[in-house]
Every structure is written in C-alpha cells, then in structure tokens.
Design an enzyme around this catalytic site. Structure first.
Site, mmCIF file in Angstrom:
data_model
loop_
_atom_site.group_PDB
_atom_site.id
_atom_site.type_symbol
_atom_site.label_atom_id
_atom_site.label_comp_id
_atom_site.label_asym_id
_atom_site.label_seq_id
_atom_site.Cartn_x
_atom_site.Cartn_y
_atom_site.Cartn_z
ATOM 1 N N ASP A 1 -81.952 -30.804 -25.610
ATOM 2 C CA ASP A 1 -80.564 -31.099 -25.289
ATOM 3 C C ASP A 1 -79.586 -30.487 -25.913
ATOM 4 O O ASP A 1 -78.314 -30.475 -25.631
ATOM 5 C CB ASP A 1 -80.357 -32.831 -25.218
ATOM 6 C CG ASP A 1 -81.105 -33.619 -24.463
ATOM 7 O OD1 ASP A 1 -81.800 -34.237 -24.745
ATOM 8 O OD2 ASP A 1 -80.982 -33.422 -23.121
ATOM 9 N N HIS B 1 -85.888 -36.442 -32.679
ATOM 10 C CA HIS B 1 -86.891 -36.933 -31.455
ATOM 11 C C HIS B 1 -87.731 -37.764 -31.949
ATOM 12 O O HIS B 1 -88.143 -37.492 -33.057
ATOM 13 C CB HIS B 1 -87.489 -35.414 -31.067
ATOM 14 C CG HIS B 1 -87.939 -35.587 -29.663
ATOM 15 N ND1 HIS B 1 -89.063 -36.254 -29.414
ATOM 16 C CD2 HIS B 1 -87.504 -35.419 -28.239
ATOM 17 C CE1 HIS B 1 -89.395 -36.307 -28.104
ATOM 18 N NE2 HIS B 1 -88.613 -35.644 -27.345
ATOM 19 N N HIS C 1 -81.425 -40.794 -25.051
ATOM 20 C CA HIS C 1 -82.263 -40.096 -24.140
ATOM 21 C C HIS C 1 -81.746 -38.841 -23.177
ATOM 22 O O HIS C 1 -81.155 -37.915 -23.881
ATOM 23 C CB HIS C 1 -82.918 -41.209 -23.311
ATOM 24 C CG HIS C 1 -84.117 -40.696 -22.474
ATOM 25 N ND1 HIS C 1 -84.850 -39.690 -22.423
ATOM 26 C CD2 HIS C 1 -84.865 -41.366 -21.186
ATOM 27 C CE1 HIS C 1 -86.057 -39.652 -21.760
ATOM 28 N NE2 HIS C 1 -85.972 -40.650 -21.059
HETATM 29 C C1 SDX Z 1 -84.804 -36.638 -24.962
HETATM 30 O O1 SDX Z 1 -88.804 -39.131 -25.747
HETATM 31 C C2 SDX Z 1 -88.896 -38.068 -25.097
HETATM 32 O O2 SDX Z 1 -89.489 -37.239 -24.713
HETATM 33 C C3 SDX Z 1 -87.217 -37.661 -24.593
HETATM 34 C C4 SDX Z 1 -86.925 -36.311 -24.192
HETATM 35 C C5 SDX Z 1 -87.703 -36.114 -22.768
HETATM 36 O O3 SDX Z 1 -87.897 -34.943 -22.382
HETATM 37 O O4 SDX Z 1 -87.846 -36.976 -22.064
HETATM 38 O O5 SDX Z 1 -87.357 -35.485 -25.120
HETATM 39 C C6 SDX Z 1 -85.298 -36.211 -23.955
HETATM 40 O O6 SDX Z 1 -84.391 -37.980 -24.889
HETATM 41 C C7 SDX Z 1 -84.288 -35.967 -26.338
HETATM 42 C C8 SDX Z 1 -83.526 -36.615 -27.460
HETATM 43 C C9 SDX Z 1 -82.081 -36.910 -26.984
HETATM 44 N N1 SDX Z 1 -81.590 -37.714 -27.833
HETATM 45 C C10 SDX Z 1 -80.394 -37.227 -28.753
HETATM 46 O O7 SDX Z 1 -80.343 -35.834 -28.983
HETATM 47 C C11 SDX Z 1 -79.778 -38.182 -29.441
HETATM 48 C C12 SDX Z 1 -79.788 -37.901 -30.978
HETATM 49 N N2 SDX Z 1 -81.044 -38.309 -31.337
HETATM 50 C C13 SDX Z 1 -81.068 -39.505 -32.169
HETATM 51 O O8 SDX Z 1 -80.462 -40.695 -31.467
HETATM 52 C C14 SDX Z 1 -82.920 -39.657 -32.597
HETATM 53 O O9 SDX Z 1 -83.330 -38.643 -33.150
HETATM 54 C C15 SDX Z 1 -83.679 -40.361 -31.228
HETATM 55 C C16 SDX Z 1 -83.290 -41.411 -30.585
HETATM 56 C C17 SDX Z 1 -83.701 -39.178 -30.245
HETATM 57 C C18 SDX Z 1 -85.013 -40.513 -32.026
HETATM 58 O O10 SDX Z 1 -84.924 -41.626 -32.766
HETATM 59 P P1 SDX Z 1 -86.027 -42.234 -33.543
HETATM 60 O O11 SDX Z 1 -87.547 -41.646 -33.135
HETATM 61 O O12 SDX Z 1 -86.073 -43.636 -33.126
HETATM 62 O O13 SDX Z 1 -85.797 -41.909 -34.786
HETATM 63 P P2 SDX Z 1 -85.186 -42.839 -35.793
HETATM 64 O O14 SDX Z 1 -84.058 -43.340 -35.269
HETATM 65 O O15 SDX Z 1 -86.145 -43.676 -36.416
HETATM 66 O O16 SDX Z 1 -84.690 -41.591 -37.120
HETATM 67 C C19 SDX Z 1 -85.465 -41.441 -38.278
HETATM 68 C C20 SDX Z 1 -84.519 -41.364 -39.138
HETATM 69 C C21 SDX Z 1 -83.451 -42.709 -39.056
HETATM 70 O O17 SDX Z 1 -82.905 -42.615 -40.525
HETATM 71 P P3 SDX Z 1 -83.577 -43.786 -41.434
HETATM 72 O O18 SDX Z 1 -83.698 -45.164 -40.902
HETATM 73 O O19 SDX Z 1 -85.210 -43.013 -41.697
HETATM 74 O O20 SDX Z 1 -82.737 -43.559 -42.704
HETATM 75 O O21 SDX Z 1 -83.592 -40.163 -38.954
HETATM 76 C C22 SDX Z 1 -82.148 -40.616 -38.477
HETATM 77 C C23 SDX Z 1 -82.142 -42.095 -38.317
HETATM 78 O O22 SDX Z 1 -81.112 -42.775 -38.687
HETATM 79 N N3 SDX Z 1 -81.900 -39.708 -37.305
HETATM 80 C C24 SDX Z 1 -80.560 -38.995 -37.394
HETATM 81 C C25 SDX Z 1 -80.719 -38.388 -35.968
HETATM 82 N N4 SDX Z 1 -81.924 -38.801 -35.370
HETATM 83 C C26 SDX Z 1 -82.586 -39.476 -36.268
HETATM 84 N N5 SDX Z 1 -79.642 -38.972 -38.115
HETATM 85 C C27 SDX Z 1 -78.629 -38.251 -37.399
HETATM 86 N N6 SDX Z 1 -78.433 -37.601 -36.402
HETATM 87 C C28 SDX Z 1 -79.613 -37.824 -35.626
HETATM 88 N N7 SDX Z 1 -79.589 -37.073 -34.599
#
Ligand code: SDX
Length: 431
Positions: free
Chosen positions: A368, A310, A269
């Site tokens: 971010d 996201h 996050h």
């Molecule tokens: C913020 O919610 C908000 O509004 C938050 C925010 C705000 O203003 O409040 O926007 C601020 O938190 C932005 C996000 C910051 N986080 C990051 O940048 C960390 C990296 N991102 C990931 O951890 C991930 O994308 C999340 C946690 C942000 C979102 O995760 P989800 O929605 O739970 O997505 P998911 O894990 O279901 O991903 C779908 C697929 C998965 O693969 P499969 O299981 O389908 O094979 O995409 C992959 C994930 O493994 N994936 C990634 C990835 N993000 C998702 N793979 C590699 N690198 C990534 N960054």
C-alpha cells in the site's frame, strides 16, 4: 505437484490429567502445522487472538514466506507474473490452478466479456446514495445486491453455478467500480467496451464521457493491469478469511464477496492505501518526516506509519518493490518525475528503514505504500483506492471461496473463546 508426505510423528501434549499426541502435518512449503482437532473433546481450546499462530485451512492457491519476502500464486513468483503475465491470465491461474493455453485464455476472456454489463435496475441503487458517499459503502451494497439478480445460478453445490458466479463477479467489478466514481462526480455512467482489454476498459469507464471517448494510454493501462495482478490474492488475509467464514455458512458468493469488501475497507488492511496518501499529504514536507516517525514510535499515540509493517512480511513486501517501479514508470510517462509526494515517500522510506525502531520490529513498506501515489498519478481519487484493491482481490476471494466450497469436507467456521465474564448469577428477587 509433489507434496511432502504428512509427517507420521506428532507431538506429545502433557495435559493436567493425561498426555495426548497431536499429529504434525507438513505442507509443500512453509511451517508444519499441529493438528489440534482432538483438543476440544479433551475439554481444551487454543487461544490465539488475531490468529497470529493459526492456520485456518489448507489451501493450494497462494504461498507467502514473510521472512524471505516471497509471494507465489499457484507456485509462480509474483515478480515473474507481474512482468510476463496479465491480470486475466492470473485470474485464470488463481481460479483454476494452472496457466491457460492460448485457446483456454481466449475462451476465458470472451466468456468474461459476456458478463461485463450490470442489470439496468442496479443503476437505481446508486441514486439512493448521497453523491459524497464513500465508494466502498456503495460497493458493499451493490455487490451484495447482485444476488438479487442471479437466482439462476446460486446453488453453491453446483460447480457450473460456482463458475458462473465467479465469472460474473470478475467481469462486473470494474463496471461497478467505475460507476461509483462517475456517480461521485455527477457524470453519466460509461458502458464497458468489450473490444478493450480488462484494465484498459476500466480506465475507459472511469475517464471517458459520452462526448469524449479517448483511448487510454497503453503504458498506463499496463500499469493498471499490473496493479491488479499485485493485489489479486494474498493467502488468508483478513478479508479473504472473512469471505471463507461467510462462505462456510452456505451464503451465496455475492454476499460473501460483499463481506470481503467490508473487511478490506479498514485502514489496517486494504484501506491503508487511502490512509497512506492522506498521511503523505498530512506530512507535507520532508522536514516534517522526523516528527511523524516519532509519532509512529510513540505508544501513547495511535498514529501508525501507513503503508508500513505487515502481519506476515518481516522483510520487504515483494509487491512494494514492483509497485515502486510501476509508480516510477507512471510518473515518468506522465512527466511527473518531480512529483513531490513520490519524493516525500522515497525520503520517508529511506529514513524509516534506517531507524532502529522500524528495523528492530522488521517494519518494511508494504503493497500500500506506493500504490496510492501511483493511483493518484493515474487520476484516481483517493477514496477510490480501496475500491480498486477490492476489484483486483475479488479474483483471490472467489478463488478461495470456490476452493473451500468445492472441498468435500468443508465445515461451518465457528471459533470458540476464553470466557472471562460473570459466572452464573440469579436475577434479583422482587425487592
Ligand atoms: C494489507 O494480511 C495481508 O496479507 C494484508 C495485505 C493483503 O494483500 O491482503 O497484505 C494488505 O493489509 C497490507 C497492510 C496494510 N496496513 C498498513 O499499512 C497499516 C499500517 N500497518 C500496521 O497497522 C501494522 O503493521 C499491521 C496492522 C499491518 C500489522 O500489524 P500486526 O501484525 O498486528 O503487527 P503488530 O501490531 O503486532 O506490530 C508489531 C509491532 C508493534 O509494536 P510493539 O507492540 O511490538 O511495541 O510493530 C508496531 C506495533 O505497534 N507497528 C508499527 C507499525 N506496524 C506495526 N508501528 C508504527 N507504524 C506501523 N505501521
């Protein structure tokens, strides 16, 4: 505001022993929602880990369209607010629902200036921390402790108390955030200067010293103000949902914001900006990008590309585009166009957006991805990045808290579960 009338039809749900109708409700924008309140009395819960398909509340504050990459604060597009507004005008908009008139803005800003100082006793709290304490740990502590100083306005059912708490929090967050930084480098705390703008004052408290009070560069102050606007609110994200859940128990607003700060800290996050800059440093060179892209795609590797992906945006985060422009502005103002991290970030973005894994999973840069480089160029240490996110998001958190607590029908938040543990069993008899 014209609101679509709630749809009369519902959907029929065939349960094993009966069929029930679940009402369908429409908002102004976005997906319809199924009202499932009637399920529990029928002996059923819905199951939605991570709340991917769950609308936890009704809100009028912020709207996100993840497929279109749209973000509206009280209906105004983030692109227009970032270009034409300023953070305190956006704070007024989020908190009260409309843009202020000139007299309203003047009154709002002057009232905030009466609350920029913190109680001198709070200085003692800082002395209890190690100098190398993470500033988010300090912020969780000192913001929660604010409720120990404001017994005069903690009746959450009193609108005036709610307003005073909101103003106190918005006014004091920059002061406390800058104190975290000063404490970490062993320099004296700087007092807020009320003749300065909000972002300018923050940079002053961060970088001026009692022996040198240089006026911050107006272009950098404007960039800081825009970063605050971009981070001010984002619908029901994890930390805002935490604030709402804490607030639903009747906890005081300072305790609720402290809970939000704790939730924001996580790298999935708000901690992603710090994690993203650390990741760029670890990648180090364009030649290493391929290795890290493969790591991010490897399911057996916990590494994620920080600043990418996201829960809601399955398109480019509109804030990321503005953040990239702001980053470029700051780097050119500081003569850092050749900043290797910025070049590395742009190369990483290009390669990732051409990779089928990221394209197929709709993983785009989020807010971010560029904020860390920008904050770093402004001279802000990496550990302070999420503190700045918390400073700005306090406006969104307190606006959602106020919206919930002022609603006549708000309820204690108390989700249920799917229990998969032991059935009832007896304690072993005396052997
Ligand atoms: C913020 O919610 C908000 O509004 C938050 C925010 C705000 O203003 O409040 O926007 C601020 O938190 C932005 C996000 C910051 N986080 C990051 O940048 C960390 C990296 N991102 C990931 O951890 C991930 O994308 C999340 C946690 C942000 C979102 O995760 P989800 O929605 O739970 O997505 P998911 O894990 O279901 O991903 C779908 C697929 C998965 O693969 P499969 O299981 O389908 O094979 O995409 C992959 C994930 O493994 N994936 C990634 C990835 N993000 C998702 N793979 C590699 N690198 C990534 N960054």
């Amino acid at each position: 505001m014209s609101v679509k009338s709630a749809k009369s039809e519902g959907v029929e749900l065939k349960l094993p022993n009966k069929t029930i109708e679940l009402p369908l409700r429409s908002g102004t924008l976005g997906p319809d929602v199924l009202d499932i309140k009637s399920l529990a009395p029928e002996g059923y819960f819905t199951y939605d880990p991570g709340f991917v398909s769950t609308a936890s509340c009704e809100s009028k504050i912020t709207y996100i369209d993840g497929d279109q990459g749209i973000l509206l604060y009280r209906g105004y597009p983030i692109e227009q607010l970032a270009e034409k507004s300023d953070f305190l005008e956006v704070a007024y908009l989020l908190l009260r629902g409309e843009l202020p008139t000139v007299p309203e803005k003047t009154e709002f800003v002057s009232t905030l200036k009466q609350h920029t100082l913190v109680h001198q006793q709070i200085f003692n709290f800082f002395n209890g921390f190690r100098r190398d304490a993470h500033p988010m740990a300090i912020m969780v502590g000192v913001v929660g402790a604010l409720s120990a100083f404001y017994h005069d306005a903690l009746d959450i059912n009193n609108p005036e108390h709610r307003e005073t708490a909101a103003l106190r929090l918005i006014a004091k967050m920059p002061t406390l955030a800058a104190m975290c930084y000063k404490y970490s480098v062993g320099l004296p705390f700087m007092y807020p200067q009320n003749d300065m703008g909000y972002a300018e004052n923050f940079l002053h408290m961060m970088f001026a010293t009692p022996s040198e009070t240089t006026k911050p560069n107006p272009i950098l102050s404007r960039a800081m103000d825009r970063i605050f606007i971009l981070h001010a609110d984002h619908e029901q994200n994890a930390s805002t949902s935490t604030v709402r859940l804490a607030g639903s128990t009747g906890a005081n607003p300072f305790a609720c914001i402290s809970a939000g700060i704790a939730a924001l800290w996580g790298p999935a996050h708000g901690g992603a900006n710090e994690a993203c800059l650390n990741m760029l440093h670890e990648i180090g060179d364009v030649s290493q990008i391929g290795k890290y892209i493969e790591k991010a795609k490897d399911k057996s590797d916990p590494f994620r590309l920080m600043g990418f992906g996201h829960r809601v945006y399955k398109n480019y985060d509109p804030r990321a585009k503005i953040m990239r422009e702001t980053c470029h502005e700051v780097l050119s103002e500081l003569g850092l166009e050749d900043n290797p991290l910025f070049k590395l970030a742009m190369a990483l973005e290009k390669i990732a957006l051409e990779d089928d894994y990221f394209v197929s999973k709709k993983l785009y840069p989020n807010v971010d991805f560029y904020s860390g480089i920008t904050l770093s160029a402004l001279g802000i240490p990496t550990a302070m990045f999420t503190v700045i996110f918390a400073l700005a998001r306090t406006v969104g958190w307190i606006s959602h808290w106020n919206e919930m607590v002022s609603a006549p029908d708000y309820k204690l938040g108390r989700p249920r579960q799917l229990y998969t543990g032991w059935p009832k069993r007896n304690y072993p008899a005396e052997s």
